[in-house]
Enzyme design. Structure first.
Site, PDB file in Angstrom:
ATOM      1  N   ASP A 172       0.876  -1.167   0.000  1.00  0.00           N
ATOM      2  CA  ASP A 172       0.000   0.000   0.000  1.00  0.00           C
ATOM      3  C   ASP A 172       0.918   1.222   0.000  1.00  0.00           C
ATOM      4  OD1 ASP A 172      -1.641   2.145   0.565  1.00  0.00           O
ATOM      5  OD2 ASP A 172      -2.707   1.173   2.207  1.00  0.00           O
ATOM      6  N   SER A 182       0.411  12.223 -15.837  1.00  0.00           N
ATOM      7  CA  SER A 182      -0.696  12.320 -16.786  1.00  0.00           C
ATOM      8  C   SER A 182      -0.506  13.585 -17.595  1.00  0.00           C
ATOM      9  CB  SER A 182      -2.034  12.389 -16.039  1.00  0.00           C
ATOM     10  OG  SER A 182      -3.098  12.774 -16.895  1.00  0.00           O
ATOM     11  N   TYR A 207      -7.185  16.024  -9.322  1.00  0.00           N
ATOM     12  CA  TYR A 207      -6.363  15.171 -10.182  1.00  0.00           C
ATOM     13  C   TYR A 207      -5.245  15.987 -10.830  1.00  0.00           C
ATOM     14  CZ  TYR A 207      -5.270  11.494 -13.585  1.00  0.00           C
ATOM     15  OH  TYR A 207      -4.637  10.527 -14.328  1.00  0.00           O
ATOM     16  N   LYS A 224      -1.127  15.426 -10.209  1.00  0.00           N
ATOM     17  CA  LYS A 224      -0.306  15.015 -11.341  1.00  0.00           C
ATOM     18  C   LYS A 224       0.708  16.094 -11.711  1.00  0.00           C
ATOM     19  CE  LYS A 224      -1.959  10.905 -11.859  1.00  0.00           C
ATOM     20  NZ  LYS A 224      -1.116   9.736 -11.517  1.00  0.00           N
TER      21      LYS A 224
END
Length: 277
Positions: A75, A148, A161, A165
């Site tokens: 994890d 990304s 997000y 990123k």
């Protein structure tokens, strides 16, 4: 540590840039999607791959792999898991920080709980991996971070997000500057949406944003395998920022060299997105 897959050659030899084959590679988030596809690419080169994910046992897709591999539970948000992993791995040539999740929606609909979770996985998960292994990677080694295109260009209604990123890109560029002098390169993979299991990680806090993300993920012709194959070329060439598809490359260059019209277009998208709510 899990079960070894079928064993390939163990001959170790050097290229002129001082990296060795076969290499020992650790991949996070490797049970599916891009992590699994990247693992296959390294295995095809004859490298030894340690696949990690949150599952207690290797899923069927991992168990079917050919080549020399192990699987272990990791994890990326757990300091204890990283310490335990480091205690059992005496050397590492390539670290691939791939584990990540997606959260969509306007700033007002994304809860602080969702923000904390995505930061802990997408950013601090990478930080933990790099802090654990960066100093152990020898000359010729590599650190890889899956970011990304959202880390390079920032569409509306994706604040959490985009932010994580973008931070991953900044971290990768910083590490490359810190480590390149001793022969360790850092590459950040920045693809557009591609077919993967990313939709399964959506928080569910904003139904419209989640629906749009699922459509984008489903409609693209790009697959995890295509992105992995193209990304490997950039990793082996020691490129710092890798845009493995035309849209990501076009969007990044548009922002860099035509900033004013680019910003106008993203604001227009934001206006239309707001009207659709």
């Amino acid at each position: 540590m899990g079960t070894w897959g079928p064993t390939t050659t163990t001959t170790r030899w050097a290229w002129p840039d001082e990296h060795f084959y076969p290499r020992r590679v650790l991949v996070t988030g490797a049970a599916s999607g891009l992590g699994l596809a990247i693992s296959r690419e390294f295995l095809a080169l004859g490298d030894e791959v340690i696949l990690t994910d949150i599952h207690a046992q290797a899923p069927p897709e991992v168990a079917e792999l050919a080549g020399r591999w192990t699987y272990r539970r990791l994890d990326v948000t757990s300091d204890a898991d990283w310490l335990a992993t480091a205690a059992e791995i005496d050397s590492l040539d390539v670290l691939v920080n791939n584990a990540g999740i997606a959260v969509g929606g306007p700033i007002g609909t994304t809860s602080m709980q969702a923000w904390q979770r995505i930061v802990d996985i997408n950013l601090l998960g990478v930080v933990r991996g790099c802090r654990t292994f960066a100093d152990r990677i020898p000359r010729g080694g590599r650190i890889v971070i899956t970011a990304s295109a959202a880390g390079l260009v920032h569409a509306p209604q994706m604040s959490a997000y985009n932010a994580t990123k973008a931070a991953a890109v900044a971290l990768g560029e910083t590490l490359d500057a810190e480590l390149r002098h001793r022969g360790v390169s850092t590459s950040v993979i920045c693809p557009q949406f591609f077919q993967s299991g990313l939709a399964d990680s959506l928080s569910g806090e904003d139904a419209k944003s989640d629906e749009m993300a699922r459509k984008l993920l489903a409609r693209t012709h790009l697959t995890s395998e295509i992105i992995a194959r193209r990304s490997m070329k950039g990793i082996e060439a020691r490129r710092t920022v890798i845009t493995p598809d035309a849209f990501a490359t076009f969007a990044w260059y548009s922002k860099r060299f035509t900033r004013i019209p680019f910003m106008a277009s993203t604001r227009l998208i934001g206006r239309f997105a707001a009207r659709g709510r």
